[in-house]
Design a protein around this motif. Structure first.
Motif, PDB file in Angstrom:
ATOM      1  N   LEU A   1      14.680  70.230 -19.205  1.00 46.46           N
ATOM      2  CA  LEU A   1      13.343  69.648 -19.163  1.00 46.46           C
ATOM      3  C   LEU A   1      12.863  69.442 -17.734  1.00 46.46           C
ATOM      4  O   LEU A   1      11.749  69.829 -17.361  1.00 46.46           O
ATOM      5  N   HIS A   2      13.693  68.826 -16.929  1.00 41.36           N
ATOM      6  CA  HIS A   2      13.265  68.462 -15.575  1.00 41.36           C
ATOM      7  C   HIS A   2      13.253  69.657 -14.622  1.00 41.36           C
ATOM      8  O   HIS A   2      12.560  69.627 -13.594  1.00 41.36           O
ATOM      9  N   GLY A   3      13.993  70.702 -14.959  1.00 44.57           N
ATOM     10  CA  GLY A   3      14.024  71.879 -14.099  1.00 44.57           C
ATOM     11  C   GLY A   3      12.940  72.889 -14.422  1.00 44.57           C
ATOM     12  O   GLY A   3      12.788  73.894 -13.706  1.00 44.57           O
ATOM     13  N   THR A   4      12.196  72.639 -15.472  1.00 44.80           N
ATOM     14  CA  THR A   4      11.122  73.542 -15.890  1.00 44.80           C
ATOM     15  C   THR A   4       9.772  72.951 -15.497  1.00 44.80           C
ATOM     16  O   THR A   4       9.541  71.759 -15.676  1.00 44.80           O
ATOM     17  N   THR A   5       8.891  73.760 -14.970  1.00 43.40           N
ATOM     18  CA  THR A   5       7.564  73.291 -14.570  1.00 43.40           C
ATOM     19  C   THR A   5       6.500  73.785 -15.548  1.00 43.40           C
ATOM     20  O   THR A   5       6.694  74.778 -16.266  1.00 43.40           O
ATOM     21  N   VAL A   6       5.370  73.108 -15.554  1.00 40.37           N
ATOM     22  CA  VAL A   6       4.236  73.514 -16.377  1.00 40.37           C
ATOM     23  C   VAL A   6       3.751  74.898 -15.954  1.00 40.37           C
ATOM     24  O   VAL A   6       3.370  75.729 -16.792  1.00 40.37           O
ATOM     25  N   ASP A   7       3.763  75.163 -14.649  1.00 35.43           N
ATOM     26  CA  ASP A   7       3.343  76.470 -14.143  1.00 35.43           C
ATOM     27  C   ASP A   7       4.210  77.589 -14.719  1.00 35.43           C
ATOM     28  O   ASP A   7       3.696  78.662 -15.079  1.00 35.43           O
ATOM     29  N   GLN A   8       5.516  77.351 -14.800  1.00 37.36           N
ATOM     30  CA  GLN A   8       6.424  78.358 -15.350  1.00 37.36           C
ATOM     31  C   GLN A   8       6.121  78.632 -16.822  1.00 37.36           C
ATOM     32  O   GLN A   8       6.113  79.791 -17.255  1.00 37.36           O
ATOM     33  N   ILE A   9       5.883  77.562 -17.579  1.00 38.67           N
ATOM     34  CA  ILE A   9       5.586  77.723 -19.008  1.00 38.67           C
ATOM     35  C   ILE A   9       4.285  78.499 -19.193  1.00 38.67           C
ATOM     36  O   ILE A   9       4.210  79.437 -19.996  1.00 38.67           O
ATOM     37  N   ALA A  10       3.257  78.113 -18.446  1.00 38.89           N
ATOM     38  CA  ALA A  10       1.959  78.777 -18.563  1.00 38.89           C
ATOM     39  C   ALA A  10       2.060  80.257 -18.197  1.00 38.89           C
ATOM     40  O   ALA A  10       1.505  81.120 -18.892  1.00 38.89           O
ATOM     41  N   GLU A  11       2.780  80.548 -17.130  1.00 39.01           N
ATOM     42  CA  GLU A  11       2.921  81.944 -16.701  1.00 39.01           C
ATOM     43  C   GLU A  11       3.692  82.760 -17.740  1.00 39.01           C
ATOM     44  O   GLU A  11       3.305  83.880 -18.087  1.00 39.01           O
ATOM     45  N   ALA A  12       4.788  82.195 -18.250  1.00 41.76           N
ATOM     46  CA  ALA A  12       5.609  82.912 -19.231  1.00 41.76           C
ATOM     47  C   ALA A  12       4.861  83.116 -20.549  1.00 41.76           C
ATOM     48  O   ALA A  12       5.066  84.121 -21.236  1.00 41.76           O
ATOM     49  N   ALA A  13       4.004  82.160 -20.905  1.00 44.77           N
ATOM     50  CA  ALA A  13       3.232  82.252 -22.155  1.00 44.77           C
ATOM     51  C   ALA A  13       1.934  83.039 -21.971  1.00 44.77           C
ATOM     52  O   ALA A  13       1.221  83.278 -22.950  1.00 44.77           O
ATOM     53  N   ASP A  14       1.635  83.410 -20.711  1.00 42.71           N
ATOM     54  CA  ASP A  14       0.420  84.147 -20.381  1.00 42.71           C
ATOM     55  C   ASP A  14      -0.836  83.364 -20.774  1.00 42.71           C
ATOM     56  O   ASP A  14      -1.773  83.901 -21.364  1.00 42.71           O
ATOM     57  N   VAL A  15      -0.821  82.066 -20.436  1.00 43.79           N
ATOM     58  CA  VAL A  15      -1.997  81.221 -20.642  1.00 43.79           C
ATOM     59  C   VAL A  15      -2.238  80.439 -19.357  1.00 43.79           C
ATOM     60  O   VAL A  15      -1.346  80.293 -18.523  1.00 43.79           O
ATOM     61  N   SER A  16      -3.454  79.939 -19.189  1.00 48.77           N
ATOM     62  CA  SER A  16      -3.748  79.110 -18.024  1.00 48.77           C
ATOM     63  C   SER A  16      -3.188  77.702 -18.246  1.00 48.77           C
ATOM     64  O   SER A  16      -2.920  77.299 -19.384  1.00 48.77           O
ATOM     65  N   LYS A  17      -3.022  76.955 -17.152  1.00 46.13           N
ATOM     66  CA  LYS A  17      -2.563  75.577 -17.287  1.00 46.13           C
ATOM     67  C   LYS A  17      -3.553  74.760 -18.099  1.00 46.13           C
ATOM     68  O   LYS A  17      -3.162  73.924 -18.923  1.00 46.13           O
ATOM     69  N   THR A  18      -4.832  75.011 -17.881  1.00 45.26           N
ATOM     70  CA  THR A  18      -5.867  74.300 -18.632  1.00 45.26           C
ATOM     71  C   THR A  18      -5.722  74.572 -20.121  1.00 45.26           C
ATOM     72  O   THR A  18      -5.826  73.671 -20.956  1.00 45.26           O
TER      73      THR A  18
END
Length: 240
Positions: free
Chosen positions: A62-79
């Motif tokens: 949990l703590h080693g994963t960032t929102v930016d990484q999730i958004a990029e991997a899911a191909d969606v914007s942070k918003t």
């Protein structure tokens, strides 16, 4: 003249009203047609976020994963990601809850009217299939449990506990009916969990020793049959 003008105005009003109702129907129909497609798009994005998050959380925690990484991997914007989940922790909890539902699904088939050996054999196979298809998900669940289940504790104490108690009662009924040897139902369930999940949670160790993984069909069958044999031989009734 005034009478003619009034009649014409009434006809125009009726015509306008008819057009208005027709336009509203068309708009409603268009909206209705778009709703299923929009819902499917939303669901597809949600699934993409789940899949990306599971892999990242399993690898980095949990703590080693960032929102930016999730958004990029899911191909969606942070918003766009925040539209579905307000925080990273919400993604994590939702992913774990979804995982727990999938993880427990095979256990639902255990029924007191079923043949115990076949039922448990099928349950072991389905657990092995889960380890083969979703190793990242299994490892994520393992990480959460090893850390003391800080975010999944409530589900473990409620839905998980209820289902396990229910299925332990099924196993106890088989024992009382003389269909399987007397063992503690809970320890039998724990043994099935630990053995089948080992091939996902410790796949690196298995591969280091045997140079094989569950994705190898022949090895999957070999491992499954051996786990079934080891566990089920301990609960079969032996003739005197």
């Amino acid at each position: 003249m005034k009478s003619v003008r009034l009649k014409r105005e009434r006809r125009e009003a009726r015509s306008a009203g008819t057009r208005s109702r027709t336009d509203r129907k068309r708009t409603a129909t268009a909206a209705s047609d778009q709703t299923p497609r929009r819902q499917q798009r939303l669901e597809n994005k949600r699934i993409a976020i789940f899949d990306a998050a599971l892999e990242l959380f399993a690898r980095y925690g949990l703590h080693g994963t960032t929102v930016d990484q999730i958004a990029e991997a899911a191909d969606v914007s942070k918003t766009n990601l925040f539209y579905y989940f307000p925080t990273k922790e919400d993604v994590y909890v939702a992913a774990l809850q979804n995982l727990l539902t999938e993880w427990l699904a095979p256990m639902l088939a255990l029924d007191v009217e079923g043949d115990p050996i076949k039922s448990l054999s099928d349950y072991i196979r389905r657990k092995m299939e889960f380890s083969r298809k979703y190793p990242e998900a299994s490892r994520l669940f393992c990480i959460e449990i090893v850390q003391g289940a800080p975010l999944l504790g409530k589900e473990l104490r409620t839905s998980l506990k209820r289902l396990v108690s229910e299925k332990a009662a099924v196993i106890q009924a088989w024992i009382d009916a003389g269909k399987i040897a007397p063992v503690d139902p809970y320890h039998l369930i724990f043994s099935i969990w630990s053995t089948t999940q080992h091939y996902a949670d410790f796949s690196a160790q298995v591969h280091a020793i045997l140079e094989k993984r569950l994705t190898d069909k022949a090895f999957f069958e070999e491992a499954t049959l051996n786990v079934q044999r080891i566990i089920l031989s301990g609960i079969k009734i032996r003739s005197s």
